[in-house]
Design a protein around this motif. Structure first.
Motif, PDB file in Angstrom:
ATOM      1  N   TYR A  51     -17.305  34.212 -43.166  1.00  0.00           N
ATOM      2  CA  TYR A  51     -18.455  33.422 -43.631  1.00  0.00           C
ATOM      3  C   TYR A  51     -18.151  32.827 -45.003  1.00  0.00           C
TER       4      TYR A  51
ATOM      5  N   SER B  42     -15.446  29.929 -44.952  1.00  0.00           N
ATOM      6  CA  SER B  42     -15.944  28.611 -44.561  1.00  0.00           C
ATOM      7  C   SER B  42     -16.922  28.073 -45.600  1.00  0.00           C
ATOM      8  N   PHE B  43     -17.671  28.981 -46.183  1.00  0.00           N
ATOM      9  CA  PHE B  43     -18.613  28.568 -47.232  1.00  0.00           C
ATOM     10  C   PHE B  43     -17.872  27.908 -48.396  1.00  0.00           C
TER      11      PHE B  43
ATOM     12  N   ALA C 297     -14.791  26.662 -48.480  1.00  0.00           N
ATOM     13  CA  ALA C 297     -14.105  25.433 -48.067  1.00  0.00           C
ATOM     14  C   ALA C 297     -15.116  24.287 -48.027  1.00  0.00           C
ATOM     15  N   HIS C 298     -16.266  24.581 -47.466  1.00  0.00           N
ATOM     16  CA  HIS C 298     -17.318  23.581 -47.365  1.00  0.00           C
ATOM     17  C   HIS C 298     -17.752  23.119 -48.749  1.00  0.00           C
TER      18      HIS C 298
END
Lengths: 484, 314
Positions: free
Chosen positions: A236, A239-240, A242-243
């Motif tokens: 989680y 991806s958080f 990277a986003h």
């Protein structure tokens, strides 16, 4: 809600001093809570839980089969710290990471600290996190550990101590950011009326730190986040981040090292060069050509590319050598040796079982101490003496005798507490704090960090994998006038 | 853009479209069931035939009841073509592509997933089921709208549009085929002819085409007109031709598309050379069958062009 009867016996409470008086940084918060009934507080908690479920903020526990996400446990009573006090801690953390990086650089290059007899050579070279493959490498700015999560605790006197330094792939920062977002939904009034230092800048700081490591001087650095994939407990967060940074989230199979020793990612238009890898996988899995052959998570040839300076890896391979609870005991000495300064935030007193006199003390007083293996994280494999059975004491005595190098012990600290919404009342629960420190071209410390809380009464185990929860952390500027 | 991420974004769009189409199909089919007289052989089971799950249904369920059909089509995780499965796949695809999508994408997919999960029992009660289907359709549309309103028209956007339109075209052709098939089987019944218009109107509704047909075709609703409208209308966003034109447009934003462009052009040519089909005829069925083959081929060339990793530098 009546807080006069709230007591946290023998502990430093972060919100309420003895006699129920709020500490300066908590004054507005305590007022806010006092104006509400317990039922209303429970409503706020429900609001927070619903926001968390909706946003799908989750974490993974390895033992949960099939169920790859659990809702993130969060408590609505924030932990507050006064800005002036935080400033000192911040300086201490920056100082500490600087010294740790000097140490890692020294270990893999000149080894001055061994020659000066400050740190015994054998404990470093025998550490399983010492990587001979890294000898002779000089990362930019001498920064090996670019992202560090240090765990802080307070004892009964209110003094901050560093409990450990997480230098391999520290996690939790996304929860720090999400906790703030949730808290803003729960009590927007408080944010309006208080000067709480913002934490939202972290992804920008992280990106600019990572970009500063790029081996190419020209152009925009291509930064990627390397994740082991969806079944990792911190996916989680990967991806958080990277986003939030606008970086590509890649898995090992997306990357390759070509004949020119550069790293490329497999894009729809063909291969694209990668400059900086923020890796969230352990050393052993990075490169099957060098470390574990069976690793399917890594990228064959990655170490070759890194050693040739074609790609930056953060944290650098091998930096875990300083993330070892035995090495930890020497950090104050490192600060004196490399920086010629006194440590600003002290270590918790630590007994090294490899030393005969320390070991004897530990074996004799094991029921009073916390015993930890040198190389584990996540609270696994440790013993909390006062809370353990005689049988467990005996097991650990034997473990220590069999492998003294692998164990350290520390006095059981009475960790500070924060009022926490429990089943029928607001009760004190023990907390720690994990701030995040970045070091590349520049250094940055998050204002506050991730506060973890042991939800079980009296428990000192704050790890989310073992029943811990979390709280938002407010660094409050009390010298700025309150807007009313 | 990473090949792996591109593939997942493409499928994300397909699954969202599939969820919406499934919900729509269930709604329209329910309406049709209430309109047609009992004598006509129209059963809930036709829904199973529509999504080509007959074999699996036989394995999993014993009777062709409304209850079983609804479970199979909507809430059965064992059926990969069920609404909840598509939704779950969509959610997993967002989970692994969150870095390239607006944050709301995850929040909304997640919310929709939780909504459907929490109301699984509602699908067994007709009134609540219709309500739920409407909410699902709304949510899907709001996700698509949010993406159109926030994403730059870059590669990510191109793969979303591509996936959505291929799925849409596929569904449109499927619905035409089944509608025709139904008529073909029953044409000897006079009662059916009396209700043919009702049937075609419902076919149009199942692809949200009723209003646009009324406005743009302006003839009465009959089989031939509907077939032509859904295959070849140049303006209706769910006609196969319009979907292919949308796919063609996305190619301008993507690298090295020659194989794909050829395949789409071929599909367009195929649509252009159609003769007038009798609804329910074998010719139409064969034609739609060939169309389906061409969609599959298009999917293959898309994989070759972008999703199968390349080993040469850009």
């Amino acid at each position: 809600m009546e807080l006069k009867t709230y007591i946290s016996p023998g502990c430093f409470d972060e919100s309420l001093a003895e006699g129920g008086q709020p500490r300066a940084a908590s004054r507005v918060l305590v007022d806010f809570m006092q104006q509400r009934s317990f039922k209303e507080a429970q409503e706020l908690q429900k609001l927070a839980d619903a926001a968390i479920a909706r946003q799908g903020i989750s974490f993974t526990v390895y033992s949960d089969q099939g169920n790859i996400d659990r809702a993130w446990p969060f408590d609505i009573w924030p932990r507050t710290i006064e800005a002036s006090e935080w400033q000192d801690v911040e300086r201490g953390l920056a100082q500490r990471l600087k010294a740790l990086n000097c140490f890692i650089d020294d270990v893999y290059n000149d080894q001055r600290i061994f020659k000066a007899d400050i740190v015994p050579e054998d404990i470093v070279l025998s550490s399983k996190n010492f990587r001979p493959e890294c000898v002779g490498i000089k990362p930019r700015y001498g920064a090996w550990a670019n992202i560090c999560g240090s765990d802080l605790v307070r004892d009964a006197s209110g003094q901050f101590f560093v409990l450990e330094d997480n230098l391999r792939v520290p996690s939790g920062v996304s929860y720090m950011l999400e906790n703030r977002a949730v808290m803003k939904q729960v009590s927007p009034e408080l944010f309006e009326n208080l000067h709480i230092q913002p934490v939202g800048d972290y992804p920008n700081r992280l990106l600019s730190m990572l970009s500063s490591l790029s081996p190419q001087e020209q152009g925009v650095a291509e930064v990627v986040v390397l994740t082991p994939g969806i079944y990792n407990s911190a996916y989680y967060e990967h991806s958080f981040l990277a986003h939030e940074m606008g970086a590509e989230l890649v898995e090992g199979c997306d990357l390759l090292v070509a004949d020119d020793d550069c790293v490329y990612m497999r894009n729809i238009e063909g291969l694209k060069r990668v400059d900086v890898i923020y890796r969230r996988i352990d050393d052993e899995f990075l490169d099957p050509e060098v470390f574990r052959e069976d690793s399917a998570l890594g990228v064959p040839g990655l170490m070759r590319a890194w050693r040739k300076g074609k790609v930056a890896i953060a944290n650098a391979p091998g930096c875990g050598v300083a993330d070892d609870k035995v090495v930890y005991a020497y950090v104050p000495d490192m600060i004196r040796f490399y920086l010629n300064e006194e440590p600003l935030v002290p270590n918790v007193p630590t007994y090294l079982c490899r030393r005969d006199e320390d070991r004897e003390y530990v074996l004799a007083n094991i029921d009073q101490l916390v015993v930890k293996p040198a190389n584990e994280s996540g609270g696994y494999g440790m013993l909390v003496g006062p809370h353990a059975s005689a049988e467990e004491h005996e097991t650990f005595r034997q473990l220590i005798i069999d492998n003294p190098r692998n164990y350290i012990a520390q006095p059981t600290l009475t960790l500070s507490t924060v009022p926490t919404l429990c089943e029928d009342a607001i009760e004190p629960r023990h907390v720690d704090l994990r701030p995040f420190i970045l070091q590349g071209k520049e250094t940055y410390v998050t204002p506050g960090g991730l506060t973890r809380v042991a939800m079980v009464k009296g428990s000192l185990v704050v790890n989310s994998s073992q029943g811990g929860g979390s709280k938002d952390t407010w660094v409050v500027d009390t010298e700025v006038d309150y807007v009313v | 853009m990473l090949s792996r991420v591109a593939e997942r974004v493409y499928w994300l769009a397909r699954y969202i479209e599939r969820v919406e189409n499934t919900a729509r199909m269930v709604l329209v089919h329910s309406n049709l069931m209430y309109d047609l007289p009992k004598k006509i052989d129209m059963s809930w089971y036709r829904l199973i035939e529509l999504i080509s799950c007959e074999q699996q249904f036989d394995v999993l369920y014993d009777a062709k009841t409304e209850r079983n059909v609804m479970q199979m089509v909507l809430t059965d995780y064992r059926n990969p073509a069920s609404l909840v499965s598509s939704l779950q796949f969509a959610r997993e695809n967002v989970r692994t592509t969150r870095d390239v999508l607006p944050k709301e994408t995850w929040n909304r997919i997640n919310r929709l997933y939780l909504l459907v999960k929490s109301r699984e029992d509602d699908v067994l009660v007709r009134s609540r089921r219709n309500n739920l289907m409407e909410e699902v359709i709304e949510s899907c549309q709001s996700i698509v709208g949010m993406l159109s309103g926030t994403l730059s028209q870059d590669e990510t956007f191109a793969f979303l549009v591509m996936g959505r339109n291929i799925e849409r075209a596929d569904m449109t052709s499927r619905i035409l085929d089944e509608g025709g098939f139904f008529l073909g089987q029953q044409k000897h019944l006079e009662q059916v002819q009396a209700y043919e218009n009702v049937l075609w109107a419902n076919v149009l509704r199942s692809v949200s085409g009723y209003l646009m047909y009324r406005q743009h075709v302006q003839t009465e609703i009959d089989g031939q007109g509907v077939v032509m409208f859904l295959l070849n209308d140049i303006k209706f966003p769910r006609s196969v031709l319009q979907c292919m034109m949308m796919v063609l447009k996305t190619l301008d934003d993507l690298p090295d598309d020659s194989g794909v462009r050829l395949a789409v052009e071929d599909l367009k040519d195929f649509l252009a050379c159609r003769t007038v089909f009798e609804a329910g005829s074998k010719e139409l069925h064969d034609y739609l069958d060939q169309l389906q083959q061409k969609f599959m081929y298009l999917n293959d060339v898309i994989y070759q062009a972008w999703f199968v990793p390349k080993h040469v530098a850009a």
